[in-house]
Design an enzyme around this catalytic site. Structure first.
Site, PDB file in Angstrom:
ATOM      1  N   TRP A   1     -48.066 121.188 -52.174  1.00  0.00           N
ATOM      2  CA  TRP A   1     -49.255 121.744 -52.823  1.00  0.00           C
ATOM      3  C   TRP A   1     -48.804 122.669 -53.957  1.00  0.00           C
ATOM      4  O   TRP A   1     -49.428 122.725 -55.007  1.00  0.00           O
ATOM      5  CB  TRP A   1     -50.098 122.491 -51.786  1.00  0.00           C
ATOM      6  CG  TRP A   1     -51.401 123.016 -52.303  1.00  0.00           C
ATOM      7  CD1 TRP A   1     -52.064 122.626 -53.436  1.00  0.00           C
ATOM      8  CD2 TRP A   1     -52.209 124.026 -51.714  1.00  0.00           C
ATOM      9  NE1 TRP A   1     -53.230 123.328 -53.591  1.00  0.00           N
ATOM     10  CE2 TRP A   1     -53.351 124.196 -52.540  1.00  0.00           C
ATOM     11  CE3 TRP A   1     -52.098 124.811 -50.572  1.00  0.00           C
ATOM     12  CZ2 TRP A   1     -54.360 125.117 -52.249  1.00  0.00           C
ATOM     13  CZ3 TRP A   1     -53.107 125.722 -50.278  1.00  0.00           C
ATOM     14  CH2 TRP A   1     -54.221 125.870 -51.106  1.00  0.00           C
TER      15      TRP A   1
ATOM     16  N   GLN B   1     -62.752 117.520 -48.436  1.00  0.00           N
ATOM     17  CA  GLN B   1     -62.195 118.735 -47.852  1.00  0.00           C
ATOM     18  C   GLN B   1     -63.168 119.372 -46.864  1.00  0.00           C
ATOM     19  O   GLN B   1     -64.320 119.638 -47.205  1.00  0.00           O
ATOM     20  CB  GLN B   1     -61.839 119.740 -48.944  1.00  0.00           C
ATOM     21  CG  GLN B   1     -60.792 119.225 -49.924  1.00  0.00           C
ATOM     22  CD  GLN B   1     -61.404 118.641 -51.180  1.00  0.00           C
ATOM     23  OE1 GLN B   1     -62.408 117.934 -51.121  1.00  0.00           O
ATOM     24  NE2 GLN B   1     -60.815 118.935 -52.319  1.00  0.00           N
TER      25      GLN B   1
ATOM     26  N   ASP C   1     -53.519 115.761 -46.059  1.00  0.00           N
ATOM     27  CA  ASP C   1     -53.027 117.150 -46.168  1.00  0.00           C
ATOM     28  C   ASP C   1     -53.637 118.030 -45.080  1.00  0.00           C
ATOM     29  O   ASP C   1     -54.082 119.154 -45.334  1.00  0.00           O
ATOM     30  CB  ASP C   1     -53.380 117.739 -47.536  1.00  0.00           C
ATOM     31  CG  ASP C   1     -52.846 116.913 -48.691  1.00  0.00           C
ATOM     32  OD1 ASP C   1     -51.824 116.242 -48.524  1.00  0.00           O
ATOM     33  OD2 ASP C   1     -53.481 116.920 -49.768  1.00  0.00           O
TER      34      ASP C   1
ATOM     35  N   THR D   1     -63.670 124.473 -50.758  1.00  0.00           N
ATOM     36  CA  THR D   1     -62.903 124.140 -49.555  1.00  0.00           C
ATOM     37  C   THR D   1     -62.763 125.338 -48.632  1.00  0.00           C
ATOM     38  O   THR D   1     -62.908 125.226 -47.406  1.00  0.00           O
ATOM     39  CB  THR D   1     -61.493 123.638 -49.938  1.00  0.00           C
ATOM     40  OG1 THR D   1     -61.611 122.493 -50.757  1.00  0.00           O
ATOM     41  CG2 THR D   1     -60.689 123.293 -48.695  1.00  0.00           C
TER      42      THR D   1
ATOM     43  N   GLN E   1     -59.724 115.565 -43.758  1.00  0.00           N
ATOM     44  CA  GLN E   1     -58.962 116.208 -44.820  1.00  0.00           C
ATOM     45  C   GLN E   1     -59.002 117.727 -44.653  1.00  0.00           C
ATOM     46  O   GLN E   1     -60.067 118.317 -44.446  1.00  0.00           O
ATOM     47  CB  GLN E   1     -59.518 115.816 -46.189  1.00  0.00           C
ATOM     48  CG  GLN E   1     -58.724 116.372 -47.359  1.00  0.00           C
ATOM     49  CD  GLN E   1     -59.186 115.819 -48.709  1.00  0.00           C
ATOM     50  OE1 GLN E   1     -60.003 114.907 -48.760  1.00  0.00           O
ATOM     51  NE2 GLN E   1     -58.663 116.366 -49.782  1.00  0.00           N
ATOM     52  N   ASP E   2     -57.804 118.362 -44.718  1.00  0.00           N
ATOM     53  CA  ASP E   2     -57.696 119.828 -44.691  1.00  0.00           C
ATOM     54  C   ASP E   2     -58.149 120.437 -43.362  1.00  0.00           C
ATOM     55  O   ASP E   2     -58.863 121.446 -43.348  1.00  0.00           O
ATOM     56  CB  ASP E   2     -58.498 120.457 -45.839  1.00  0.00           C
ATOM     57  CG  ASP E   2     -57.934 120.102 -47.207  1.00  0.00           C
ATOM     58  OD1 ASP E   2     -56.859 119.489 -47.257  1.00  0.00           O
ATOM     59  OD2 ASP E   2     -58.575 120.433 -48.216  1.00  0.00           O
TER      60      ASP E   2
ATOM     61  N   ARG F   1     -46.203 116.639 -48.747  1.00  0.00           N
ATOM     62  CA  ARG F   1     -46.111 116.692 -50.199  1.00  0.00           C
ATOM     63  C   ARG F   1     -46.392 118.133 -50.622  1.00  0.00           C
ATOM     64  O   ARG F   1     -47.048 118.895 -49.885  1.00  0.00           O
ATOM     65  CB  ARG F   1     -47.086 115.715 -50.859  1.00  0.00           C
ATOM     66  CG  ARG F   1     -48.563 115.973 -50.583  1.00  0.00           C
ATOM     67  CD  ARG F   1     -49.433 115.006 -51.370  1.00  0.00           C
ATOM     68  NE  ARG F   1     -50.856 115.211 -51.120  1.00  0.00           N
ATOM     69  CZ  ARG F   1     -51.823 114.601 -51.804  1.00  0.00           C
ATOM     70  NH1 ARG F   1     -51.521 113.753 -52.786  1.00  0.00           N
ATOM     71  NH2 ARG F   1     -53.092 114.828 -51.520  1.00  0.00           N
TER      72      ARG F   1
END
Length: 673
Positions: free
Chosen positions: A586, A482, A528, A453, A504-505, A584
Site C-alpha cells: 500500500w 471497501q 487487501d 473506507t 475487501q479491507d 502488495r
C-alpha cells in the site's frame, strides 16, 4: 445491436409476466379484487354479485375453502351444490389467504353497502378464527384439524400472519375495518393477538443459543421447526420470517423481548443475504417461461434463500424426493420452475429497520451498571445493557484498572466505537461462534469522499491497551468494495480466539509505531483484507481468501523495523480460489513476513506483487521462512522477495516484534494479557 438486445429483453420479460398471469389465474384474479382500494366500486352491481358468491362459499363454521375464484359466475346447479356444502367443514382453512381475504372483502363491501348479511358473515368468520387458535397462541393451517402436517403452526404463505394482521387492525386500527365487533369480542381479539405474539417469540429459532428467524411451520406441541410437503423440510425461512418481523415492528411500545426478537432477526437477515447473484428466467421461442437459473451479477440486489439449514444457514433445494441439494440447478425442472426458491422480502425489513430502531430501541446513555469495572451486555435484557455501545458509553475515561465488558451470546447489529479515552477496555464474548457484532457499511453507502473506507468499520478501536476475546466481528455488506470489519487505531491491542469476516479491507491495523497482537484468530476477506501501518504479530491464525486477489497490503512507515509478521498461520481459501498473492505494498516501505506458515495451493508461485510500483521492489521487505504446503514455492518467488536464513528468522521473537526494548527489565504489555 444494443437496441435489438433491449427489445429482446423487454419481450422476454413481458412473455414471462404473461406466463405468470396465465399460470396463476386460479389465484390472481380474486386477489386483485381483494386488494382494490376501498371506494365506490364496492357498491357496484358487479361487486354485489361477487359478494353473493362469497356468502355462498362460506361454511356454517365460519371459514372458507382456499383457491376459489369468487368472482367467477355460478350456475344454478353450482349454487345448489354450495348450499348443500354449508354444513361441511372439509377444506375450511386460512391457507393461501383463504377466510381472511373474504373477511376483508366483506368489510369493504359493508362500508359501501351496509347489508347485515355481510356483517353477520364477517363476525362468523372472526368467531371461526378465534376458535381455531391453539392454546399456545399458534394457528393450524386447517380447522377443524386435518390429519398430517396441516396441524402444524403455519407461517407458510403467511397463513398465521394474515390472521394476526387482521386481529391487529381490529384492535389498533378500527378505521380500517368497517364492521365493529362487540366489546366482548374485541377483548377476545386482543387476547388472541397477544397469545399469537407470544407464540411467535417462542418459536423464533435459537441456533447455538442465538436467536435467528422462523421456520415455515412449527410443531404445534414442541414448537420446533417441522416438515410440511416432501420438499418443505425443517429449515429457516427467508420469506415467511420477513412478514413476521414486519408484524413485530408494527407493534407500538414493544417489550424488550419483542425488541430483542426484531434485532436478532434483522441481524440474521443481514448475515445470510446472498449478494452478487440474480435469478434469470428462460423463455422458449414462443415466449413461454420454461426454466430459471442463477447467474452472477455484481450489481444485483440481495436475495435470500427460501430454505436454509437449521445448523449453518446454508441454502438448500429439494425435489419431491425430499433430498437436499446445494443449488437450484441440481433439482428437476418441475420443482425448479414451479416453486419460489428465492425471495427479496427481507429487503423491506432492512429498509424499515433503521427508522424502527431509532423510535423504539434507543440506547440508554444514563443507565449505570451494577459494577463499573465489570459489566454484562445481553440482548435479552438480563445484563446491565442490551447493546455494546451502551456499555462503552458507561465506561470510565482513562480508568485506573481494566474495564471488563462481558458480552453474552447473541447477534449485535451495531457499529461499535471504543473511544480514545476508553483505555484498558476488554470485550469478552461468551463464545466466538455465537457472540457476533455485525454491520454492513461500505464505501459507496458511507459516501463521504475519498476516505470513506475508514468510516465503514463495524468495530472501531481508538483506546489503547484494548483486549478482545471470543468474538466474531463481521462486515456483511458483501463484495461491494471497501468495507471494514475491524479498525484498530490504538496501541498495544490484543485479540484472541476472534473471527473477522468481510471481503475487501476486512481488517485495518493503523498507527505508526502502534503494536497489535492477534492470536488464534480467523480472518477472511478478498482484496487487501489485512492492511495498514502498524506492527502486527499474527500467531496461530487462519487467513482465509474469498477471491483471487491479495491477502495483505501493508503500509509500514519508513524506518519501522517490523510490519506484518505471520507466525505458524494457516492460509486457506474458498474452493474456486487459486490465484492469491501474499501481499502488495500500500506504501513503498511495506514489510510483511511469513514464518512457519502452512500455505494452501491458492497462493501464486510468484508470491508477491509490486502494485505497479517499480520502486517497491527495492524498498519493500517481503520474506518467508520455513513455510510448508503446496503454496510454498520459494524457488518461484519474485526475485526481489527474500527467504530468511535461520539466523535472520531468530530475530522475529515476540519481544523484538511487540516489546518495548528500551528497558529490558520492564514487564512487556503482552505478558499481562
Amino acid at each position: 445491436m444494443k437496441f435489438n438486445k433491449f427489445l429482446i429483453t423487454i419481450v422476454l420479460l413481458l412473455s414471462f409476466c404473461s406466463f405468470q398471469l396465465q399460470a396463476q389465474v386460479h389465484r390472481t384474479g380474486w386477489r386483485q379484487i381483494i386488494h382494490k382500494n376501498e371506494g365506490s366500486w364496492f357498491a357496484s352491481v358487479e361487486a354485489k354479485r361477487i359478494a353473493e358468491n362469497v356468502l355462498l362459499y362460506q361454511r356454517d363454521i365460519g371459514g372458507w375453502p382456499k383457491n376459489i375464484q369468487m368472482q367467477e359466475p355460478l350456475s344454478e346447479s353450482e349454487r345448489e351444490k354450495l348450499l348443500g356444502l354449508k354444513e361441511s367443514t372439509e377444506d375450511v382453512t386460512t391457507d393461501n389467504g383463504a377466510t381472511i381475504q373474504e373477511m376483508r372483502f366483506l368489510s369493504k363491501m359493508y362500508r359501501q353497502v351496509p347489508d347485515e348479511r355481510y356483517k353477520k358473515a364477517f363476525l362468523l368468520g372472526l368467531d371461526y378464527v378465534l376458535k381455531a387458535q391453539y392454546q399456545n397462541g399458534g394457528w393450524p393451517q386447517f380447522f377443524p384439524l386435518k390429519e398430517g402436517y396441516y396441524t402444524h403452526i403455519t407461517y407458510n404463505d403467511d397463513s398465521m400472519l394474515n390472521i394476526m394482521n387482521l386481529l391487529k387492525d381490529l384492535k389498533d386500527h378500527p378505521e380500517r375495518i368497517s364492521i365493529k365487533p362487540s366489546d366482548e369480542i374485541l377483548t377476545k381479539v386482543k387476547k388472541a393477538f397477544e397469545k399469537g405474539v407470544d407464540c411467535i417469540l417462542k418459536t423464533q429459532y435459537r441456533q447455538n443459543g442465538v436467536l435467528t428467524s422462523w421456520c415455515a411451520q412449527h410443531d404445534e406441541n414442541t414448537l420446533e421447526p417441522a416438515k410440511a410437503r416432501s420438499y418443505e423440510l425443517p429449515s429457516l425461512s427467508g420469506k415467511e420470517s420477513a412478514g413476521i418481523v414486519l408484524l413485530l415492528m408494527s407493534i407500538t411500545n414493544p417489550s424488550q423481548e419483542i425488541i430483542n426478537a426484531i434485532n436478532s432477526a434483522v441481524a440474521w437477515f443481514d448475515d445470510v443475504k446472498l449478494t452478487g447473484i440474480r435469478q434469470e428466467y428462460i423463455v422458449n421461442e414462443e415466449g413461454r417461461f420454461v426454466d430459471k437459473k442463477i447467474v452472477k451479477d455484481p450489481d444485483a440486489k440481495p436475495l435470500w434463500a427460501r430454505f436454509m439449514n437449521l445448523e449453518d444457514n446454508k441454502p438448500f433445494f429439494c425435489d419431491r424426493d425430499g433430498i437436499k441439494k446445494a443449488t437450484m440447478a441440481e433439482i428437476g425442472l418441475e420443482r425448479r420452475r414451479g416453486y419460489a426458491w428465492y425471495t427479496d422480502d427481507p429487503s423491506v425489513v432492512l429498509n424499515q429497520y433503521p427508522e424502527w430502531k431509532a423510535k423504539y430501541d434507543k440506547p440508554n446513555f444514563n443507565k449505570k451498571p451494577k459494577e463499573e469495572y465489570n459489566m454484562v451486555v445481553a440482548k435479552d435484557g438480563s445484563g446491565d445493557f442490551t447493546t455494546i455501545q451502551e456499555a462503552i458509553y458507561a465506561s470510565k475515561a482513562f480508568p485506573y484498572q481494566r474495564v471488563i465488558i462481558n458480552i453474552k451470546n447473541g447477534v449485535y447489529r451495531e457499529k461499535v466505537r471504543v473511544y480514545s479515552w476508553n483505555t484498558h477496555v476488554s470485550l469478552l464474548g461468551e463464545s466466538k461462534e455465537n457472540t457476533i457484532i455485525t454491520f454492513d457499511d461500505f464505501f459507496k453507502k458511507i459516501n463521504l469522499g475519498r476516505n470513506s473506507t475508514f468510516h465503514t468499520s463495524t468495530l472501531l478501536v481508538e483506546g489503547d491497551d484494548f483486549i478482545a476475546k471470543n468474538l466474531t466481528i463481521k462486515n456483511t455488506s458483501g463484495p461491494v468494495g471497501q468495507a471494514v470489519a475491524l479498525s484498530v487505531n490504538a496501541n498495544r491491542c490484543y485479540f484472541e480466539n476472534c473471527s473477522f469476516w468481510g471481503y475487501q479491507d476486512t481488517l485495518y491495523t493503523a498507527g505508526e509505531g502502534f503494536k497489535h497482537y492477534f492470536k488464534k484468530c480467523y480472518i477472511s476477506g478478498s482484496v487487501d483484507f489485512i492492511f495498514g501501518a502498524a506492527t502486527v504479530l499474527f500467531e496461530n491464525c487462519t487467513i482465509h481468501s474469498k477471491s483471487n486477489s491479495y491477502i495483505s497490503a501493508a503500509s509500514t512507515p519508513q524506518g519501522q523495523k517490523y510490519g506484518y509478521v505471520f507466525k505458524n498461520c494457516k492460509l486457506t481459501a474458498d474452493d474456486n480460489v487459486n490465484q492469491v498473492y501474499l501481499g502488495r505494498p500500500w506504501r513503498l516501505f511495506a514489510k510483511t513476513v511469513f514464518i512457519d506458515c502452512d500455505m494452501g495451493g491458492h497462493i501464486r508461485p510468484e508470491g508477491w506483487h509490486n502494485w505497479s510500483k517499480k520502486d517497491a521492489e527495492s524498498l519493500t521487505f517481503y520474506a518467508e521462512y520455513n513455510c510448508k504446503g503446496t503454496g510454498f514455492k520459494p524457488s518461484e518467488r519474485v526475485n526481489w522477495s527474500h527467504q530468511l536464513t535461520k539466523r535472520e528468522a531468530k530475530k522475529y521473537t515476540k519481544k523484538n516484534i511487540l516489546g518495548d526494548t528500551s528497558n529490558n527489565s520492564k514487564i512487556q504489555w503482552y505478558e499481562k494479557l
